[in-house]
Design a protein around this motif. Structure first.
Motif, PDB file in Angstrom:
ATOM      1  N   TYR A   1       0.823  -1.204   0.000  1.00 46.60           N
ATOM      2  CA  TYR A   1       0.000   0.000   0.000  1.00 46.60           C
ATOM      3  C   TYR A   1       0.861   1.260   0.000  1.00 46.60           C
ATOM      4  O   TYR A   1       0.644   2.176  -0.805  1.00 46.60           O
ATOM      5  CB  TYR A   1      -0.918   0.019   1.227  1.00 46.60           C
ATOM      6  CG  TYR A   1      -1.986  -1.048   1.219  1.00 46.60           C
ATOM      7  CD1 TYR A   1      -2.766  -1.279   0.092  1.00 46.60           C
ATOM      8  CD2 TYR A   1      -2.235  -1.811   2.357  1.00 46.60           C
ATOM      9  CE1 TYR A   1      -3.749  -2.256   0.092  1.00 46.60           C
ATOM     10  CE2 TYR A   1      -3.219  -2.789   2.361  1.00 46.60           C
ATOM     11  CZ  TYR A   1      -3.972  -3.008   1.226  1.00 46.60           C
ATOM     12  OH  TYR A   1      -4.948  -3.974   1.220  1.00 46.60           O
ATOM     13  N   LEU A   2       1.856   1.279   0.902  1.00 45.64           N
ATOM     14  CA  LEU A   2       2.619   2.505   1.127  1.00 45.64           C
ATOM     15  C   LEU A   2       3.604   2.803   0.004  1.00 45.64           C
ATOM     16  O   LEU A   2       3.693   3.938  -0.473  1.00 45.64           O
ATOM     17  CB  LEU A   2       3.355   2.402   2.465  1.00 45.64           C
ATOM     18  CG  LEU A   2       4.074   3.654   2.962  1.00 45.64           C
ATOM     19  CD1 LEU A   2       3.096   4.805   3.128  1.00 45.64           C
ATOM     20  CD2 LEU A   2       4.775   3.370   4.288  1.00 45.64           C
ATOM     21  N   ASP A   3       4.329   1.778  -0.430  1.00 44.69           N
ATOM     22  CA  ASP A   3       5.402   2.003  -1.402  1.00 44.69           C
ATOM     23  C   ASP A   3       4.931   1.958  -2.845  1.00 44.69           C
ATOM     24  O   ASP A   3       5.605   2.506  -3.726  1.00 44.69           O
ATOM     25  CB  ASP A   3       6.520   0.964  -1.204  1.00 44.69           C
ATOM     26  CG  ASP A   3       7.171   1.071   0.165  1.00 44.69           C
ATOM     27  OD1 ASP A   3       7.048   2.145   0.781  1.00 44.69           O
ATOM     28  OD2 ASP A   3       7.786   0.090   0.610  1.00 44.69           O
ATOM     29  N   LYS A   4       3.788   1.324  -3.109  1.00 44.53           N
ATOM     30  CA  LYS A   4       3.342   1.162  -4.498  1.00 44.53           C
ATOM     31  C   LYS A   4       1.991   1.848  -4.751  1.00 44.53           C
ATOM     32  O   LYS A   4       1.892   2.788  -5.516  1.00 44.53           O
ATOM     33  CB  LYS A   4       3.279  -0.324  -4.855  1.00 44.53           C
ATOM     34  CG  LYS A   4       4.654  -0.988  -4.812  1.00 44.53           C
ATOM     35  CD  LYS A   4       4.583  -2.457  -5.193  1.00 44.53           C
ATOM     36  CE  LYS A   4       5.973  -3.092  -5.151  1.00 44.53           C
ATOM     37  NZ  LYS A   4       5.944  -4.527  -5.502  1.00 44.53           N
TER      38      LYS A   4
ATOM     39  N   LEU B   1      -3.195  11.768   4.653  1.00 49.12           N
ATOM     40  CA  LEU B   1      -3.517  11.227   5.979  1.00 49.12           C
ATOM     41  C   LEU B   1      -3.376   9.713   6.004  1.00 49.12           C
ATOM     42  O   LEU B   1      -2.878   9.137   6.981  1.00 49.12           O
ATOM     43  CB  LEU B   1      -4.941  11.634   6.373  1.00 49.12           C
ATOM     44  CG  LEU B   1      -5.196  13.134   6.587  1.00 49.12           C
ATOM     45  CD1 LEU B   1      -6.672  13.391   6.825  1.00 49.12           C
ATOM     46  CD2 LEU B   1      -4.366  13.653   7.755  1.00 49.12           C
ATOM     47  N   ILE B   2      -3.829   9.082   4.902  1.00 49.55           N
ATOM     48  CA  ILE B   2      -3.683   7.619   4.819  1.00 49.55           C
ATOM     49  C   ILE B   2      -2.212   7.233   4.796  1.00 49.55           C
ATOM     50  O   ILE B   2      -1.796   6.271   5.456  1.00 49.55           O
ATOM     51  CB  ILE B   2      -4.407   7.090   3.562  1.00 49.55           C
ATOM     52  CG1 ILE B   2      -5.927   7.250   3.721  1.00 49.55           C
ATOM     53  CG2 ILE B   2      -4.055   5.626   3.306  1.00 49.55           C
ATOM     54  CD1 ILE B   2      -6.711   6.907   2.478  1.00 49.55           C
ATOM     55  N   GLU B   3      -1.401   7.993   4.054  1.00 49.10           N
ATOM     56  CA  GLU B   3       0.035   7.714   4.006  1.00 49.10           C
ATOM     57  C   GLU B   3       0.660   7.850   5.396  1.00 49.10           C
ATOM     58  O   GLU B   3       1.472   7.003   5.814  1.00 49.10           O
ATOM     59  CB  GLU B   3       0.725   8.653   3.027  1.00 49.10           C
ATOM     60  CG  GLU B   3       2.218   8.378   2.876  1.00 49.10           C
ATOM     61  CD  GLU B   3       2.914   9.420   2.036  1.00 49.10           C
ATOM     62  OE1 GLU B   3       3.869   9.079   1.325  1.00 49.10           O
ATOM     63  OE2 GLU B   3       2.492  10.606   2.087  1.00 49.10           O
ATOM     64  N   ASP B   4       0.284   8.902   6.119  1.00 45.81           N
ATOM     65  CA  ASP B   4       0.813   9.075   7.485  1.00 45.81           C
ATOM     66  C   ASP B   4       0.411   7.917   8.384  1.00 45.81           C
ATOM     67  O   ASP B   4       1.227   7.412   9.168  1.00 45.81           O
ATOM     68  CB  ASP B   4       0.313  10.402   8.076  1.00 45.81           C
ATOM     69  CG  ASP B   4       0.889  11.614   7.365  1.00 45.81           C
ATOM     70  OD1 ASP B   4       1.926  11.465   6.687  1.00 45.81           O
ATOM     71  OD2 ASP B   4       0.295  12.709   7.484  1.00 45.81           O
ATOM     72  N   ARG B   5      -0.849   7.503   8.256  1.00 45.10           N
ATOM     73  CA  ARG B   5      -1.320   6.405   9.092  1.00 45.10           C
ATOM     74  C   ARG B   5      -0.617   5.100   8.721  1.00 45.10           C
ATOM     75  O   ARG B   5      -0.240   4.318   9.609  1.00 45.10           O
ATOM     76  CB  ARG B   5      -2.839   6.243   8.945  1.00 45.10           C
ATOM     77  CG  ARG B   5      -3.422   5.205   9.881  1.00 45.10           C
ATOM     78  CD  ARG B   5      -4.911   5.369  10.052  1.00 45.10           C
ATOM     79  NE  ARG B   5      -5.635   5.264   8.810  1.00 45.10           N
ATOM     80  CZ  ARG B   5      -6.212   6.291   8.160  1.00 45.10           C
ATOM     81  NH1 ARG B   5      -6.130   7.506   8.678  1.00 45.10           N
ATOM     82  NH2 ARG B   5      -6.857   6.117   7.031  1.00 45.10           N
ATOM     83  N   LEU B   6      -0.410   4.870   7.434  1.00 47.59           N
ATOM     84  CA  LEU B   6       0.297   3.663   7.010  1.00 47.59           C
ATOM     85  C   LEU B   6       1.744   3.683   7.476  1.00 47.59           C
ATOM     86  O   LEU B   6       2.298   2.644   7.862  1.00 47.59           O
ATOM     87  CB  LEU B   6       0.242   3.542   5.480  1.00 47.59           C
ATOM     88  CG  LEU B   6      -1.107   3.145   4.871  1.00 47.59           C
ATOM     89  CD1 LEU B   6      -1.053   3.237   3.357  1.00 47.59           C
ATOM     90  CD2 LEU B   6      -1.504   1.742   5.299  1.00 47.59           C
ATOM     91  N   THR B   7       2.356   4.866   7.438  1.00 53.00           N
ATOM     92  CA  THR B   7       3.739   4.988   7.918  1.00 53.00           C
ATOM     93  C   THR B   7       3.828   4.656   9.399  1.00 53.00           C
ATOM     94  O   THR B   7       4.746   3.939   9.843  1.00 53.00           O
ATOM     95  CB  THR B   7       4.266   6.408   7.657  1.00 53.00           C
ATOM     96  OG1 THR B   7       4.178   6.708   6.266  1.00 53.00           O
ATOM     97  CG2 THR B   7       5.708   6.541   8.111  1.00 53.00           C
TER      98      THR B   7
END
Length: 531
Positions: A62-65, A474-480
């Motif tokens: 999810y995060l990298d791709k 926000l989703i990226e921050d949460r995934l991180t």
């Protein structure tokens, strides 16, 4: 119970083996930093590791791709929307300049040429692509929104929904004179130009082949055919010409109960009776055929319900005709107006996010007509200015008689009056252009097939994209955060504390050495020592 030497030896060897195995386990933990080397050592740790690693792999996907691909798609879209907004701001500025009294016709012509370039660039922005996929085309990511070259090999039957809000009043010059040898001064004076107003409705395209159907829904919900209810006439703008006395006619002059369709301009001109009939309409539908598209023209399938026909060139006649199959049937493709063609990326566990923006959610199909109308008004004024220049050349002739000179001066006076009127209309065209550009930026009304009106604009599309972009951040921050958390949990589950590993290994080593020392003492004595 009798304890034999064999029993003691067996127990001794078992203890040594266990201590050695324990020392080996502690050594492996110390050397590798991992709690286990194989699942059987601790099944609970192994199962948890598998679960955490699977979750971490999904998070990385999810995060990298997925998230990064979504960001890139939206960045391309945002860049195109920003460029469109900047171009429209510049267009608004130029329209403001063109609406001022201080500019001459030739200067306004220069402004219009600039506006034309900006318009073409805006349509180029709609062809923006990411990794070979057009970002404004909905599901048809392999098809550009606008034609990338002149096209004559496809003919479309287009059904364009319109609304009464699209109707507007257009001022035009009625009458006027052109040079005709032998015309007297009095005759020219009687050809004074005046202004009149027409009710117009612009289609999204110009240079249309023919109108096939024109209907509207009345207040009772009934469909009414305007081509049957009113006198319908198709013409070209070049049909406006001088009569036998040199007086100009206008394509915008309509008779009572008449509707005139100007094919090359894509304009419907309505009589007052037709205008009144449409005042209470719940939706207007124009069906027409168009078979020539220039570079930058919108593809009809991106905006309207339509049918596309493949065209072939007849080498004998030099004319284009619809391609047919072996049975004589015309080859065609039916298109539906793009509706809710959302391209969604899965950016988190069971969480999808729309990444695309549709062209018909961004720009009204008739946006380009704003500039076309300004260009038409400039050409009208420019043509009149040329007529005045021609009359000046005629006046400069040395062999003109007094009567000829007087008639030419009367003609020039009428032409100057006509030019003044057209300059005034040109200012109004620029003012209307200002409103059209501002609406395209902030919100313009577009008709739907069901007669309703929706509001679309570059600003609305940009705002929608911005809100989705913020959500993606926000989703990226949460995934991180989740990735960091799962990585920490996985580390705690699999890895050992190096200090504890050293202490445990030393303890296991001491235990092993102690067992060897004790064993050496036990095995020294045997039954033979007591015989």
């Amino acid at each position: 119970m009798r304890v034999t030497n064999i029993m003691m030896t067996t127990n001794m060897l078992g203890n040594i083996t266990r201590n050695k195995a324990d020392m080996n386990t502690k050594f492996n933990q110390y050397a590798t930093g991992q709690k286990i080397q194989k699942p059987s050592e601790d099944p609970v740790v192994a199962i948890r590791s598998l679960k955490y690693r699977a979750n971490l792999t999904e998070l990385k996907q999810y995060l990298d791709k997925n998230v990064q691909d979504a960001f890139e798609w939206m960045n391309v879209t945002e860049s195109a929307l920003d460029n469109m907004n900047d171009l429209m701001t510049k267009m608004y500025t130029y329209c403001t300049q063109g609406s001022q009294d201080t500019y001459e016709t030739i200067e306004r012509d220069s402004i219009v040429q600039t506006l034309q370039q900006y318009k073409e660039q805006i349509y180029e922005c709609l062809n923006a692509d990411y990794a070979g996929r057009y970002v404004f085309s909905g599901y048809r990511t392999d098809t550009s929104v606008c034609f990338e070259k002149e096209t004559k090999d496809t003919e479309y039957e287009i059904k364009e929904p319109l609304t009464f809000q699209n109707l507007y009043k257009k001022d035009f010059v009625l009458g006027g004179a052109r040079y005709q040898e032998g015309t007297t001064t009095e005759s020219y004076k009687q050809m004074a130009p005046t202004t009149d107003t027409a009710y117009c409705l612009d289609l999204s395209y110009t240079n249309i082949e023919t109108m096939t159907d024109l209907t509207y829904i009345n207040a009772d919900g009934e469909e009414v055919n305007l081509m049957e209810s009113f006198e319908f006439r198709e013409i070209n703008s070049t049909d406006a010409a001088e009569n036998n006395e040199g007086v100009l006619s206008s394509v915008y002059s309509v008779e009572s109960n008449e509707i005139v369709f100007i094919r090359d301009k894509g304009e419907l001109v309505l009589s007052p009776e037709a205008y009144e009939a449409l005042r209470t309409s719940k939706g207007i539908s124009a069906n027409y055929v168009k078979n020539t598209f220039n570079k930058g023209d919108l593809r009809p399938e991106m905006y309207f319900d339509c049918v596309g026909y493949s065209m072939v060139l007849d080498e004998e006649t030099g004319e284009w005709a619809r391609r047919t199959d072996e049975e004589g049937n015309e080859e065609s493709i039916s298109y539906e107006k793009p509706r809710e063609q959302d391209i969604c990326y899965e950016v988190n566990f069971s969480q999808n996010l729309k990444v695309n923006t549709m062209a018909n959610e961004t720009l009204n199909g008739a946006f380009g007509r704003v500039i076309d109308n300004i260009l038409s008004a400039v050409n009208d004024a420019y043509n009149t200015q040329q007529e005045i220049d021609n009359v000046d050349l005629l006046l400069a002739r040395a062999d003109n008689t007094d009567d000829v000179t007087e008639s030419l001066e009367a003609l020039k006076e009428q032409l100057e009056t006509e030019l003044t009127l057209k300059k005034s209309m040109l200012q109004k065209a620029f003012s209307k252009g200002m409103a059209g550009v501002k609406e395209a930026q902030d919100g313009t009304k577009a008709a739907n097939d069901d007669g309703t009106v929706s509001k679309i604009s570059v600003s609305i599309a940009t705002t929608s994209l911005g809100s989705r972009y913020t959500r993606l951040e926000l989703i990226e921050d949460r995934l991180t955060e989740q990735e960091t958390s799962f990585t920490e949990i996985l580390t705690n589950n699999e890895s050992v504390n190096i200090e504890d590993a050293i202490i445990n290994y030393n303890a296991a080593e001491n235990t092993y050495n102690a067992s060897l020392s004790a064993a050496s003492k036990v095995v020294q004595n045997s039954l033979l020592n007591f015989i």
